[in-house]
Design an enzyme around this catalytic site. Structure first.
Site, PDB file in Angstrom:
ATOM      1  N   GLU A  83       0.848  -1.293  -0.088  1.00  0.00           N
ATOM      2  CA  GLU A  83       0.139   0.143  -0.011  1.00  0.00           C
ATOM      3  C   GLU A  83       0.917   1.299  -0.008  1.00  0.00           C
ATOM      4  O   GLU A  83       0.365   2.396  -0.199  1.00  0.00           O
ATOM      5  CB  GLU A  83      -0.812  -0.088   1.351  1.00  0.00           C
ATOM      6  CG  GLU A  83      -2.138  -1.077   1.126  1.00  0.00           C
ATOM      7  CD  GLU A  83      -2.955  -1.239   2.450  1.00  0.00           C
ATOM      8  OE1 GLU A  83      -2.454  -0.449   3.266  1.00  0.00           O
ATOM      9  OE2 GLU A  83      -3.836  -1.815   2.121  1.00  0.00           O
ATOM     10  N   GLU A 114       7.425 -21.546   7.064  1.00  0.00           N
ATOM     11  CA  GLU A 114       7.988 -20.891   8.046  1.00  0.00           C
ATOM     12  C   GLU A 114       8.857 -21.471   9.098  1.00  0.00           C
ATOM     13  O   GLU A 114       9.617 -20.769   9.591  1.00  0.00           O
ATOM     14  CB  GLU A 114       6.700 -20.432   8.966  1.00  0.00           C
ATOM     15  CG  GLU A 114       6.210 -21.463   9.711  1.00  0.00           C
ATOM     16  CD  GLU A 114       5.034 -20.933  10.503  1.00  0.00           C
ATOM     17  OE1 GLU A 114       5.009 -21.151  11.769  1.00  0.00           O
ATOM     18  OE2 GLU A 114       4.120 -20.156   9.875  1.00  0.00           O
TER      19      GLU A 114
END
Length: 301
Positions: A83, A114
């Site tokens: 963004e 992960e």
């Protein structure tokens, strides 16, 4: 120490039998948990402020901004990262989002990724992370192997490391220049860190990136003067920003915006009747800070 590290995984007795509660009672607990998640950020404001100052300093000298995380934390890190370009015009080639499992992890769980320390280090090496760069690492537990390995490597390369976690003694703090601890506490649904921990992370990242971009000159009087204009709605918003800053009429604002190739800052200076070449130079000389450019031109003319 282990007790603190696993704080976001604790099962609070206050939520015993919550699956049998009336719907509104359960929602009241979820709402209260979200409020606490937001309120806990207040104690971290000094560290968020110091982090933003350090990030802006590094980026103002050509650095890139890396975001990294896994699972829910990775999703929030990526969201903040993507963004920044449309909102503040920060160059896409200086924004590098990394998440355990890559793009596939945005739509499907990639739990095994992960736990692999090699993946994140390989990605950072591929991007040649250096002392010019900044990495923002986000992990609720602060001990995710993928994220922990990344901050270790980034620190070894001289990069500025900002670690964001929800446990006081998170291991990723050990390798950070700035540690943002978000004391969101145990979750209503034990271990579901997309809830309170995620809410705190989202808000803290919003604050961190907003302050950073403001320090870099992409906000003027609370207006997005560096936003990317790529549709009619945003073109109208850009013209409105020019009008608000300069007091010009709509026709003049749109004319100047077109002449400036949709660069709001330049259009503002054109609307103030400064020659284009002088306006461009004033912005370049002041690293794109509109207020400073306006002051310089005020002295010149």
């Amino acid at each position: 120490m282990a007790k603190d590290i696993q704080g976001t995984e604790k099962h609070s007795p206050r939520y015993h039998n919550i699956d049998t509660w009336p719907a509104e009672d359960m929602l009241e607990s979820l709402w209260a948990s979200q409020l606490r998640a937001i309120s806990c950020i207040q104690q971290s404001i000094p560290e968020i402020s110091a982090s933003a100052e350090a990030i802006a300093e590094r980026l103002s000298h050509g650095g890139r901004l890396f975001y990294i995380g896994a699972g829910s934390s990775g999703h929030l890190a990526i969201q903040d990262c993507v963004e920044i370009n449309p909102t503040y015009g920060w160059p896409l080639d200086k924004l590098i989002p990394l998440i355990a499992g890559g793009k596939d992890a945005l739509l499907a769980p990639m739990g095994g990724a992960e736990d692999d320390e090699r993946i994140s280090v390989k990605s950072l090496k591929a991007h040649a992370i250096s002392a010019q760069d900044v990495i923002i690492a986000v992990a609720a537990s602060g001990s995710t192997p993928y994220t922990l390995a990344a901050v270790k490597h980034a620190r070894s390369q001289g990069s500025l490391v900002i670690s964001v976690a929800n446990n006081r003694h998170a291991p990723i703090y050990d390798h950070a220049h700035h540690s943002i601890f978000l004391d969101s506490g145990s979750e209503v649904i034990a271990g579901s860190t997309r809830m309170a921990a995620g809410t705190a992370q989202k808000a803290a990242l919003n604050m961190l990136s907003t302050l950073t971009m403001t320090k870099l000159g992409h906000v003027h009087d609370g207006l997005m003067v560096s936003m990317v204009i790529n549709n009619e709605k945003l073109e109208n918003r850009g013209a409105a920003i020019i009008q608000e800053i300069t007091g010009s009429d709509s026709e003049t604002a749109k004319k100047c915006l077109n002449e400036a190739d949709k660069n709001i800052k330049l259009a503002v200076l054109l609307a103030m009747n400064h020659p284009k070449a002088e306006a461009e130079k004033a912005l370049a000389d002041n690293q794109g800070h509109l207020r400073q450019a306006m002051e310089k031109l005020k002295v010149t003319y």
